[in-house]
Design an enzyme around this catalytic site. Structure first.
Site, PDB file in Angstrom:
ATOM      1  N   CYS A 126      36.022-118.261  36.778  1.00  0.00           N
ATOM      2  CA  CYS A 126      34.716-118.182  36.099  1.00  0.00           C
ATOM      3  C   CYS A 126      34.393-119.434  35.272  1.00  0.00           C
ATOM      4  CB  CYS A 126      34.661-116.945  35.222  1.00  0.00           C
ATOM      5  SG  CYS A 126      36.216-116.531  34.427  1.00  0.00           S
ATOM      6  N   HIS A 234      31.148-116.877  28.926  1.00  0.00           N
ATOM      7  CA  HIS A 234      32.014-117.950  28.444  1.00  0.00           C
ATOM      8  C   HIS A 234      31.129-119.120  27.995  1.00  0.00           C
ATOM      9  CE1 HIS A 234      35.242-115.712  30.058  1.00  0.00           C
ATOM     10  NE2 HIS A 234      35.501-116.392  31.153  1.00  0.00           N
TER      11      HIS A 234
HETATM   12  N1  LIG Z   1      36.702-110.712  34.500  1.00  0.00           N
HETATM   13  C1  LIG Z   1      36.287-111.882  34.916  1.00  0.00           C
HETATM   14  O1  LIG Z   1      35.441-112.563  34.307  1.00  0.00           O
HETATM   15  C2  LIG Z   1      36.779-112.451  36.188  1.00  0.00           C
HETATM   16  C3  LIG Z   1      36.146-113.561  36.700  1.00  0.00           C
HETATM   17  C4  LIG Z   1      36.575-114.116  37.875  1.00  0.00           C
HETATM   18  C5  LIG Z   1      37.644-113.534  38.513  1.00  0.00           C
HETATM   19  N2  LIG Z   1      38.266-112.443  38.000  1.00  0.00           N
HETATM   20  C6  LIG Z   1      39.380-111.886  38.752  1.00  0.00           C
HETATM   21  O2  LIG Z   1      38.997-110.619  39.311  1.00  0.00           O
HETATM   22  C7  LIG Z   1      40.115-109.745  39.342  1.00  0.00           C
HETATM   23  C8  LIG Z   1      39.780-108.455  38.623  1.00  0.00           C
HETATM   24  O3  LIG Z   1      39.402-108.722  37.305  1.00  0.00           O
HETATM   25  P1  LIG Z   1      38.755-107.609  36.348  1.00  0.00           P
HETATM   26  O4  LIG Z   1      38.375-108.330  35.138  1.00  0.00           O
HETATM   27  O5  LIG Z   1      37.747-106.805  37.080  1.00  0.00           O
HETATM   28  O6  LIG Z   1      40.064-106.681  36.037  1.00  0.00           O
HETATM   29  P2  LIG Z   1      40.122-105.128  35.668  1.00  0.00           P
HETATM   30  O7  LIG Z   1      38.954-104.695  34.897  1.00  0.00           O
HETATM   31  O8  LIG Z   1      41.474-104.947  35.080  1.00  0.00           O
HETATM   32  O9  LIG Z   1      40.088-104.385  37.094  1.00  0.00           O
HETATM   33  C9  LIG Z   1      41.113-104.521  38.027  1.00  0.00           C
HETATM   34  C10 LIG Z   1      40.734-103.825  39.341  1.00  0.00           C
HETATM   35  O10 LIG Z   1      41.741-104.094  40.311  1.00  0.00           O
HETATM   36  C11 LIG Z   1      42.239-102.857  40.809  1.00  0.00           C
HETATM   37  N3  LIG Z   1      43.674-102.962  41.121  1.00  0.00           N
HETATM   38  C12 LIG Z   1      44.669-103.314  40.285  1.00  0.00           C
HETATM   39  N4  LIG Z   1      45.852-103.276  40.934  1.00  0.00           N
HETATM   40  C13 LIG Z   1      45.593-102.873  42.196  1.00  0.00           C
HETATM   41  C14 LIG Z   1      46.377-102.620  43.335  1.00  0.00           C
HETATM   42  N5  LIG Z   1      47.703-102.778  43.326  1.00  0.00           N
HETATM   43  N6  LIG Z   1      45.760-102.212  44.471  1.00  0.00           N
HETATM   44  C15 LIG Z   1      44.430-102.037  44.519  1.00  0.00           C
HETATM   45  N7  LIG Z   1      43.609-102.266  43.459  1.00  0.00           N
HETATM   46  C16 LIG Z   1      44.192-102.672  42.312  1.00  0.00           C
HETATM   47  C17 LIG Z   1      42.016-101.877  39.689  1.00  0.00           C
HETATM   48  O11 LIG Z   1      42.049-100.562  40.205  1.00  0.00           O
HETATM   49  P3  LIG Z   1      42.523 -99.319  39.271  1.00  0.00           P
HETATM   50  O12 LIG Z   1      41.337 -98.977  38.428  1.00  0.00           O
HETATM   51  O13 LIG Z   1      42.836 -98.268  40.273  1.00  0.00           O
HETATM   52  O14 LIG Z   1      43.694 -99.766  38.485  1.00  0.00           O
HETATM   53  C18 LIG Z   1      40.624-102.317  39.212  1.00  0.00           C
HETATM   54  O15 LIG Z   1      39.642-101.851  40.090  1.00  0.00           O
HETATM   55  C19 LIG Z   1      41.290-110.535  38.769  1.00  0.00           C
HETATM   56  O16 LIG Z   1      41.986-111.116  39.827  1.00  0.00           O
HETATM   57  C20 LIG Z   1      40.607-111.577  37.924  1.00  0.00           C
HETATM   58  O17 LIG Z   1      41.417-112.732  37.787  1.00  0.00           O
HETATM   59  C21 LIG Z   1      37.856-111.881  36.865  1.00  0.00           C
END
Ligand SMILES: NC(=O)c1ccc[n+]([C@@H]2O[C@H](COP(=O)([O-])OP(=O)(O)OC[C@H]3O[C@@H](n4cnc5c(N)ncnc54)[C@H](OP(=O)(O)O)[C@@H]3O)[C@@H](O)[C@H]2O)c1
Length: 329
Positions: A126, A234
């Site tokens: 991001c 951000h």
């Molecule tokens: N937040 C940001 O600004 C942002 C920006 C760019 C990229 N990202 C990337 O996007 C990803 C998710 O970020 P987030 O902020 O959305 O995190 P989050 O709120 O913690 O959500 C994580 C998601 O991944 C799922 N998950 C976790 N472990 C899993 C597994 N073993 N198998 C299948 N699904 C699984 C979770 O499902 P459950 O609910 O079932 O646990 C949930 O849907 C990360 O890789 C992060 O680096 C985030």
């Protein structure tokens, strides 16, 4: 068009669904996928209730496209399985970004690299996306020599766990910690893990991903990434040194004409970008545009964008829209 959203129960996944709806993304079937913990959970989208399914189930349904935001390990293990089933994966984690065989795409800058053979496409971090959105047109015109970037990053960038930590702190409740320290009333100079060189992984993402997207490894980049208790986006204080000199009016004009970038820069009336206003928007906002008085050919900027939108969900869906438009899916 069968679409899978992997990580549908997470912060990015939730915004992904919002953006799919807003942009009226053309799908005929939608698969909402998460970990085994969430299988069977119900999510309502466009007045229809969907049951969350697991990854193996989703692969067996052979979606045309899968939007992944479920962490690096899930992507490393499962993106190849989807790709093998014929699915085009657009991945939000850091798993594939620096893989030389994978494209790292910001559609406004380098979508023209994409071909039908790209089955796993990486979405940048991001903080990198908002940086390169502003710097790409300037690099084209004046050739960037060096970038010094300091970030002020929203807790939403760490996912649901971090938002919960701040909520608990505000309510005076003890709970699970996403960070090693309290985040309320704090600034933590530590985003992602530390690497051997003393930088954090988040800082090194800004270095490596910027060079890859701008397709120029000679650009020097140094970064300090800081987590602050904001939501909505951000912010980045950026100092750029160019090879060629620039005209500040021309810089403003160039940025004003850049698709996806909005100039908010009028200090007479206190106009500059801020996360509370970037919140929920797809654009990247830039202000405080001024010549660096300490060094020739150098510029200071303040860049703000919603990390869950252009930093994640919107960019991912724009990549898919490009693939559909060019018949590359
Ligand atoms: N937040 C940001 O600004 C942002 C920006 C760019 C990229 N990202 C990337 O996007 C990803 C998710 O970020 P987030 O902020 O959305 O995190 P989050 O709120 O913690 O959500 C994580 C998601 O991944 C799922 N998950 C976790 N472990 C899993 C597994 N073993 N198998 C299948 N699904 C699984 C979770 O499902 P459950 O609910 O079932 O646990 C949930 O849907 C990360 O890789 C992060 O680096 C985030």
């Amino acid at each position: 068009m069968k679409v899978a959203v992997v990580g549908a129960t997470g912060m990015v996944g939730e915004v992904m669904l919002k953006v799919l709806e807003e942009r009226n993304f053309p799908f005929t079937e939608l698969l909402l996928v998460a970990s085994e913990r969430s299988v069977g959970k119900e999510i309502t989208f466009k007045n229809k209730t969907y049951k969350v399914i697991g990854l193996a189930d989703a692969v067996s349904k052979k979606p045309d496209v899968a939007f992944f935001s479920a962490g690096g390990e899930t992507s490393l293990e499962w993106a190849p399985k989807f790709a093998e089933a014929g699915t085009t994966v657009i991945d939000n984690s850091s798993a594939w970004r620096m893989d030389a065989s994978k494209k790292l795409i910001v559609p406004e800058i380098n979508a023209d690299q994409l071909t039908k053979e790209d089955k796993i496409i990486a979405n940048p971090n991001c903080s990198t996306t908002q940086l390169v959105m502003v710097l790409a047109p300037l690099h084209k015109k004046y050739n960037i020599k060096r970038i010094v970037v300091s970030t002020y990053q929203s807790i939403t960038g760490t996912g649901l766990k971090a938002v919960k930590q701040l909520e608990n702190e505000l309510a005076g409740v003890q709970g699970e910690m996403a960070y090693p320290y309290p985040i309320h009333k704090n600034a933590i100079p530590h985003c992602d893990v530390f690497e051997e060189n003393g930088y954090t992984k988040e800082e090194m993402k800004l270095v490596r991903e910027t060079q890859k997207i701008l397709d120029d490894r000679s650009i020097a980049v140094t970064a300090t990434a800081v987590r602050i208790p904001t939501e909505g986006g951000h912010s980045e204080a950026v100092n750029v040194e160019f090879e060629k000199d620039f005209d500040i009016t021309e810089v403003r004009q160039l940025l004003s004409k850049t698709s996806g970038v909005v100039v908010q820069d009028n200090t007479d009336v206190n106009t500059y970008p801020m996360p509370i206003y970037a919140n929920g928007k797809d654009d990247v906002f830039v202000g405080r545009i001024r010549r660096d008085a300490s060094q020739p050919n150098s510029l200071n900027l303040w860049i703000v964008s919603d990390n869950l939108r252009k930093g994640a969900a919107t960019n991912t869906i724009q990549i898919a829209e490009y693939l559909i438009d060019k018949n590359l899916l």
